[in-house]
Scaffold this active site. Structure first.
Site, PDB file in Angstrom:
ATOM      1  N   THR A 155       0.834  -1.213   0.000  1.00  0.00           N
ATOM      2  CA  THR A 155       0.000   0.000   0.000  1.00  0.00           C
ATOM      3  C   THR A 155       0.868   1.262   0.000  1.00  0.00           C
ATOM      4  O   THR A 155       0.336   2.368  -0.125  1.00  0.00           O
ATOM      5  CB  THR A 155      -0.932   0.061   1.236  1.00  0.00           C
ATOM      6  OG1 THR A 155      -0.128   0.023   2.423  1.00  0.00           O
ATOM      7  CG2 THR A 155      -1.915  -1.091   1.254  1.00  0.00           C
ATOM      8  N   GLY A 156       2.174   1.109   0.118  1.00  0.00           N
ATOM      9  CA  GLY A 156       3.074   2.273   0.160  1.00  0.00           C
ATOM     10  C   GLY A 156       3.780   2.485  -1.173  1.00  0.00           C
ATOM     11  O   GLY A 156       3.685   1.663  -2.092  1.00  0.00           O
ATOM     12  N   SER A 187      -3.193   0.754  17.687  1.00  0.00           N
ATOM     13  CA  SER A 187      -4.344   1.442  17.099  1.00  0.00           C
ATOM     14  C   SER A 187      -5.464   1.730  18.098  1.00  0.00           C
ATOM     15  O   SER A 187      -5.774   0.906  18.968  1.00  0.00           O
ATOM     16  CB  SER A 187      -4.876   0.578  15.957  1.00  0.00           C
ATOM     17  OG  SER A 187      -6.171   0.980  15.597  1.00  0.00           O
ATOM     18  N   TYR A 229      -8.922  -6.330  11.932  1.00  0.00           N
ATOM     19  CA  TYR A 229      -7.798  -5.399  12.046  1.00  0.00           C
ATOM     20  C   TYR A 229      -7.507  -5.077  13.507  1.00  0.00           C
ATOM     21  O   TYR A 229      -6.356  -5.123  13.958  1.00  0.00           O
ATOM     22  CB  TYR A 229      -8.113  -4.121  11.268  1.00  0.00           C
ATOM     23  CG  TYR A 229      -7.126  -3.012  11.506  1.00  0.00           C
ATOM     24  CD1 TYR A 229      -5.852  -3.058  10.943  1.00  0.00           C
ATOM     25  CD2 TYR A 229      -7.444  -1.920  12.312  1.00  0.00           C
ATOM     26  CE1 TYR A 229      -4.930  -2.043  11.168  1.00  0.00           C
ATOM     27  CE2 TYR A 229      -6.537  -0.900  12.534  1.00  0.00           C
ATOM     28  CZ  TYR A 229      -5.283  -0.971  11.965  1.00  0.00           C
ATOM     29  OH  TYR A 229      -4.369   0.038  12.202  1.00  0.00           O
ATOM     30  N   ASN A 254      -6.990   8.632  14.497  1.00  0.00           N
ATOM     31  CA  ASN A 254      -7.084   8.908  13.056  1.00  0.00           C
ATOM     32  C   ASN A 254      -6.032   9.926  12.655  1.00  0.00           C
ATOM     33  O   ASN A 254      -6.274  11.127  12.681  1.00  0.00           O
ATOM     34  CB  ASN A 254      -8.489   9.391  12.685  1.00  0.00           C
ATOM     35  CG  ASN A 254      -9.464   8.231  12.669  1.00  0.00           C
ATOM     36  OD1 ASN A 254      -9.265   7.240  11.962  1.00  0.00           O
ATOM     37  ND2 ASN A 254     -10.493   8.317  13.474  1.00  0.00           N
ATOM     38  N   VAL A 255      -4.876   9.425  12.265  1.00  0.00           N
ATOM     39  CA  VAL A 255      -3.756  10.277  11.890  1.00  0.00           C
ATOM     40  C   VAL A 255      -4.062  10.869  10.509  1.00  0.00           C
ATOM     41  O   VAL A 255      -4.664  10.197   9.674  1.00  0.00           O
ATOM     42  CB  VAL A 255      -2.460   9.452  11.825  1.00  0.00           C
ATOM     43  CG1 VAL A 255      -1.257  10.337  11.543  1.00  0.00           C
ATOM     44  CG2 VAL A 255      -2.256   8.671  13.123  1.00  0.00           C
TER      45      VAL A 255
HETATM   46  N1  LIG Z   1      -3.300   6.050   9.671  1.00  0.00           N
HETATM   47  C1  LIG Z   1      -3.871   5.941  10.876  1.00  0.00           C
HETATM   48  O1  LIG Z   1      -4.712   6.759  11.273  1.00  0.00           O
HETATM   49  C2  LIG Z   1      -3.480   4.807  11.797  1.00  0.00           C
HETATM   50  C3  LIG Z   1      -4.182   4.657  13.007  1.00  0.00           C
HETATM   51  C4  LIG Z   1      -3.802   3.624  13.874  1.00  0.00           C
HETATM   52  C5  LIG Z   1      -2.743   2.801  13.547  1.00  0.00           C
HETATM   53  N2  LIG Z   1      -2.099   2.952  12.357  1.00  0.00           N
HETATM   54  C6  LIG Z   1      -0.984   2.049  12.056  1.00  0.00           C
HETATM   55  O2  LIG Z   1       0.116   2.830  11.651  1.00  0.00           O
HETATM   56  C7  LIG Z   1       0.891   2.104  10.691  1.00  0.00           C
HETATM   57  C8  LIG Z   1       1.089   2.911   9.435  1.00  0.00           C
HETATM   58  O3  LIG Z   1      -0.188   3.200   8.862  1.00  0.00           O
HETATM   59  P1  LIG Z   1      -0.377   4.143   7.599  1.00  0.00           P
HETATM   60  O4  LIG Z   1      -1.639   4.877   7.799  1.00  0.00           O
HETATM   61  O5  LIG Z   1       0.877   4.875   7.333  1.00  0.00           O
HETATM   62  O6  LIG Z   1      -0.660   3.053   6.456  1.00  0.00           O
HETATM   63  P2  LIG Z   1       0.071   2.824   5.047  1.00  0.00           P
HETATM   64  O7  LIG Z   1      -0.725   1.750   4.361  1.00  0.00           O
HETATM   65  O8  LIG Z   1       0.253   4.110   4.346  1.00  0.00           O
HETATM   66  O9  LIG Z   1       1.479   2.266   5.485  1.00  0.00           O
HETATM   67  C9  LIG Z   1       1.729   0.918   5.788  1.00  0.00           C
HETATM   68  C10 LIG Z   1       2.987   0.497   5.044  1.00  0.00           C
HETATM   69  O10 LIG Z   1       3.279  -0.864   5.388  1.00  0.00           O
HETATM   70  C11 LIG Z   1       3.657  -1.550   4.200  1.00  0.00           C
HETATM   71  N3  LIG Z   1       3.365  -2.981   4.405  1.00  0.00           N
HETATM   72  C12 LIG Z   1       2.154  -3.558   4.525  1.00  0.00           C
HETATM   73  N4  LIG Z   1       2.286  -4.889   4.677  1.00  0.00           N
HETATM   74  C13 LIG Z   1       3.628  -5.133   4.645  1.00  0.00           C
HETATM   75  C14 LIG Z   1       4.389  -6.320   4.726  1.00  0.00           C
HETATM   76  N5  LIG Z   1       3.806  -7.526   4.863  1.00  0.00           N
HETATM   77  N6  LIG Z   1       5.735  -6.231   4.636  1.00  0.00           N
HETATM   78  C15 LIG Z   1       6.345  -5.018   4.475  1.00  0.00           C
HETATM   79  N7  LIG Z   1       5.665  -3.865   4.392  1.00  0.00           N
HETATM   80  C16 LIG Z   1       4.324  -3.928   4.481  1.00  0.00           C
HETATM   81  C17 LIG Z   1       2.823  -0.909   3.108  1.00  0.00           C
HETATM   82  O11 LIG Z   1       3.331  -1.118   1.796  1.00  0.00           O
HETATM   83  C18 LIG Z   1       2.835   0.553   3.522  1.00  0.00           C
HETATM   84  O12 LIG Z   1       3.923   1.244   2.958  1.00  0.00           O
HETATM   85  C19 LIG Z   1       0.152   0.772  10.466  1.00  0.00           C
HETATM   86  O13 LIG Z   1       0.734  -0.200  11.289  1.00  0.00           O
HETATM   87  C20 LIG Z   1      -1.266   1.077  10.912  1.00  0.00           C
HETATM   88  O14 LIG Z   1      -1.924  -0.085  11.355  1.00  0.00           O
HETATM   89  C21 LIG Z   1      -2.452   3.931  11.465  1.00  0.00           C
END
Ligand SMILES: NC(=O)c1ccc[n+]([C@@H]2O[C@H](COP(=O)([O-])OP(=O)(O)OC[C@H]3O[C@@H](n4cnc5c(N)ncnc54)[C@H](O)[C@@H]3O)[C@@H](O)[C@H]2O)c1
Length: 220
Positions: A39-40, A124, A148, A177-178
């Protein structure tokens, strides 16, 4: 400026991870990034001026070899890599479990074998589920309402167990919710705040949250 990477950011090509990488290299630190690009995007790191301080590794957190290579010599791991979408986890719970639980255990296991000092975990707010009382407090009981949320809570418990059994320093930060730069407002799985902002800017009705919210499983 340090010669070797002290920090590893898993999921560092994602929204939060790429901002973390930018903040770390801005202090002169060398940072290694492990991401499977599910997803990145590496492009999220392209705007960072100090490119020579970033080591990019394309690989999966469930792959011991890839994690070992990424964690070699580092002191601190920011473990951000995960499948972050609640609706996706409802559609495909096994995928969520695989990336978020097995991936986390692999990161921890490699960390303990390679003498990493500290692992910080992207936990989370979904841990709390729906609560009558707002704002939510850390002392509220866990009430996971989605695969999740279960996977993130499992990650927290693994952090605690690895600290207790193997002396690894671990820290869980329950993000709410970032929102911010590098977050995508498009698509069915976009997070609520960028989706609302995107609609407001383009003059469309903000609309209501989906069924996930009504069932209390929308928190990320
Ligand atoms: N965005 C929010 O509001 C929020 C809230 C609570 C927790 N989180 C946590 O923060 C972290 C980052 O979230 P985000 O919003 O930046 O999401 P995002 O999807 O932008 O980032 C997640 C990254 O992890 C990588 N990834 C996924 N599965 C993988 C794997 N098996 N091996 C290697 N890389 C992998 C993806 O390619 C992506 O770059 C996550 O762990 C998410 O659960 C986010």
């Amino acid at each position: 400026m340090t010669a070797r990477a002290r920090y590893l950011v898993t999921g560092g090509a994602g929204f939060i991870g790429s901002n973390l990488v930018a903040a770390l290299v801005a202090t002169g630190e060398r940072v290694r990034v492990l991401d499977n690009l599910s997803t990145g995007f590496w492009e999220n790191l392209d705007g960072i001026r100090e490119q020579s301080l970033i080591e990019r590794i394309t690989g999966d957190i469930r792959d011991r070899e890839a994690v070992a290579k990424a964690a070699a010599g580092v002191e601190v791991i920011f473990h951000e890599g995960a499948l972050g979408s609640v609706p996706k986890s409802v559609e495909r719970p096994a995928e969520s479990d695989s990336a978020n639980v097995q991936g986390t255990v692999m990161v921890l296991d490699v960390a303990r074998h390679q003498g990493v000092k500290r692992v910080l975990f992207a936990a989370s707010s979904s841990a709390y589920g729906e609560t009558e009382e707002l704002p939510k407090r850390e002392t509220m009981p866990a009430n996971a309402l989605s695969p999740y949320a279960v996977s993130k809570l499992a990650g927290e418990m693994y952090m605690r167990v690895f600290a207790r059994l193997y002396g690894l320093e671990t820290l869980c930060l329950r993000y709410f919710n970032v929102f911010g730069p590098a977050q995508t407002p498009d698509g069915a799985y976009a997070a609520a705040i960028p989706r609302f902002v995107d609609r407001a800017i383009s003059g469309r009705p903000i609309g209501s949250m989906g069924t996930e919210s009504r069932r209390g499983i929308s928190a990320s």
